[in-house]
Design a protein around this motif. Structure first.
Motif, short mmCIF file in Angstrom:
data_model
loop_
_atom_site.label_atom_id
_atom_site.label_comp_id
_atom_site.label_asym_id
_atom_site.label_seq_id
_atom_site.Cartn_x
_atom_site.Cartn_y
_atom_site.Cartn_z
N SER A 37 0.81 -1.22 0.00
CA SER A 37 0.00 0.00 0.00
C SER A 37 0.85 1.27 0.00
N ASN A 38 2.15 1.14 0.16
CA ASN A 38 3.05 2.28 0.08
C ASN A 38 3.10 2.77 -1.37
N GLN A 39 3.00 4.08 -1.57
CA GLN A 39 2.94 4.65 -2.91
C GLN A 39 4.23 4.40 -3.70
N VAL A 40 5.37 4.50 -3.05
CA VAL A 40 6.66 4.28 -3.73
C VAL A 40 6.78 2.82 -4.16
N VAL A 41 6.42 1.92 -3.28
CA VAL A 41 6.49 0.49 -3.60
C VAL A 41 5.53 0.17 -4.74
N ALA A 42 4.33 0.74 -4.70
CA ALA A 42 3.36 0.50 -5.76
C ALA A 42 3.84 1.05 -7.10
N THR A 43 4.50 2.20 -7.08
CA THR A 43 5.03 2.78 -8.31
C THR A 43 6.14 1.92 -8.90
N ILE A 44 7.03 1.45 -8.04
CA ILE A 44 8.12 0.58 -8.50
C ILE A 44 7.56 -0.73 -9.05
N GLY A 45 6.59 -1.30 -8.36
CA GLY A 45 5.98 -2.54 -8.83
C GLY A 45 5.27 -2.37 -10.16
N ASN A 46 4.58 -1.24 -10.31
CA ASN A 46 3.88 -0.97 -11.57
C ASN A 46 4.88 -0.78 -12.71
N ALA A 47 5.96 -0.07 -12.46
CA ALA A 47 6.98 0.14 -13.50
C ALA A 47 7.62 -1.19 -13.91
N LEU A 48 7.95 -2.02 -12.93
CA LEU A 48 8.54 -3.32 -13.25
C LEU A 48 7.56 -4.20 -14.01
N HIS A 49 6.30 -4.14 -13.63
CA HIS A 49 5.28 -4.92 -14.33
C HIS A 49 5.13 -4.46 -15.78
#
Length: 96
Positions: A37-49
């Motif tokens: 739920s952390n915004q930075v983690v979600a952004t990194i995960g979305n970019a990697l995906h």
């Protein structure tokens, strides 16, 4: 022409690292080591995906399913290694 081949080899090498980072990130996310739920983690995960999914989804069509284990990153990495070796051993020496 060799400069173009060098750039292709570097891009392939970087994509291998992106695949490895994506796999490790997915494990960390699956085992709740990182907070999804952390915004930075979600952004990194979305970019990697977004970087890995177009290639991995095509490979997943042909690779058999082993339950929860996804071996498509391994297949892609081995394919990239094969392409790198073909460039290094067969194409690069013949280009001036």
């Amino acid at each position: 022409m060799r400069a173009i081949l060098d750039v292709i080899l570097v891009v392939l090498n970087l994509y291998v690292w992106v695949l490895i980072i994506s796999a490790v990130f997915s494990w960390l996310y699956a085992f709740n080591v990182i907070n999804g739920s952390n915004q930075v983690v979600a952004t990194i995960g979305n970019a990697l995906h977004q970087l890995t999914d177009p290639v991995l989804s095509r490979v997943r069509r042909y690779v058999p399913s082993f339950g929860t284990v996804d071996i498509s990153p391994i297949v892609v990495i081995l394919g990239i290694f094969l392409i790198q070796r073909i460039i290094a051993y067969y194409i690069y020496p013949n280009v001036m």
